[in-house]
Design an enzyme around this catalytic site. Sequence first.
Site, short mmCIF file in Angstrom:
data_model
loop_
_atom_site.label_atom_id
_atom_site.label_comp_id
_atom_site.label_asym_id
_atom_site.label_seq_id
_atom_site.Cartn_x
_atom_site.Cartn_y
_atom_site.Cartn_z
N LYS A 58 0.79 -1.22 0.00
CA LYS A 58 0.00 0.00 0.00
C LYS A 58 0.83 1.28 0.00
O LYS A 58 0.39 2.32 -0.51
CB LYS A 58 -0.94 0.01 1.21
CG LYS A 58 -2.11 -0.96 1.11
CD LYS A 58 -3.15 -0.44 0.12
CE LYS A 58 -4.43 -1.26 0.20
NZ LYS A 58 -5.47 -0.72 -0.70
N SER A 312 0.71 -10.00 -0.60
CA SER A 312 0.52 -8.55 -0.60
C SER A 312 0.72 -7.88 0.74
O SER A 312 0.94 -6.66 0.79
CB SER A 312 -0.86 -8.21 -1.15
OG SER A 312 -1.87 -8.87 -0.41
#
Length: 412
Positions: A58, A312
């Site tokens: 992110k 992720s």
Amino acid sequence: MNILQTLPVTLDDVLEAQKLLDGIIARTPVESSRALGAQVGGEVYFKCENLQRAGSFKVRGAYVRMARLSPEEKKRGVVAASAGNHAQGVAVAAKSLGIKARIYMPLGVALPKLAATRSHGAEVILHGHNVDEALAEAQRYSNETGTVFVHPFDNVDVVAGQGTVGLEILEQIPTVDTVLMGVGGGGLLAGVAVAIKARAKELGRDIRIIGVQAENAAAYPPSLAADALVPLKKVSTMADGIAVGRPGQLPFSIIRELVDDVVTVSEDSLARALIFLLERAKMVVEPAGAVGVAALMDGKIEHPGTTAVVLSGGNIDPMLMLKVIQRGLSAAGRYMTVRMMLDDRPGSLATIARIIAENDANVTGLDHTRVGGSISMGDVSITVNLETKGHQHGEQVLSALRAEGFQPIVVH
């Protein structure tokens, strides 16, 4: 006309984002997994964004979005809403750029994520009972004060920043055939698809891009089928990082053009994947980061060839990890909770202990009670937690108990 040139985010945008991120983010490693490769019949590599700054991909999109703000916008500060990864990404990016950040997080957010976000210097406001309520409050605050709202996925700069993961995958695994990753709002999947599909076209190659969702939070399959955004009425999954009930409009417009497929996995499959990553890859990964591994283990991807799975994120609450490990072991047949009634007389419990020991299972916990609505006088109810060696071994233990006259009921 080349569809790649008409999309709202192009390869040039991703390349520009990569320049902005040079020296800011970590170029995360790629690790091979022989164990998973043997299961699927091909080479499997993990792109370890769980080792990225702030624990997830992110920070890439957040930094690109904020670095491109005007001096006046930077002075006003930024606001965001998140239950974890986006919050930490925004906080880290804001600290790097010297921008004041206010982040709304829902009440009841995991304490480690709350503490980590604050430790990066952001002001955290607890609001609402879910991310949607926190998001609405962040948007309201932005409209009221002029603070720049940093959306977690529905923004061209954010999508371009996430796409840099795809560029790195191609540089690190030039022979890749299939790329798997989780998808919630769609920012990561859209950005990676743009980068990899454009590069593949230049190379005259076909590289598949496949998104993976938790089946109880899967808004993309119905949306893609309808060619329109189809919001979910309810979202319920341990994979909080992709628990998004409505796809982002911008990512959706890219995903429907470029992504080859979006598949779903169950909660039990997610738990098994996390156990596999802990035991075989020595990787701490959050549920949202493990969905690609779950899809491979479930055989959801046909002929994957050389496969890259994006892990992720690694921001998992220890209490959630405890529950997930127990669920994963249970799903794999390595942990079982059994309840049964027996005569309340000396030696009954010893008989059960003997049967379990003779069948090479291990007792990890036991509850013994004489009172309750369904317990008759002279009976006792026991609940036994057992460590077993797989489904077949568990059935062996149950059969042995039945052969001695007991009636075990598996409750977990």
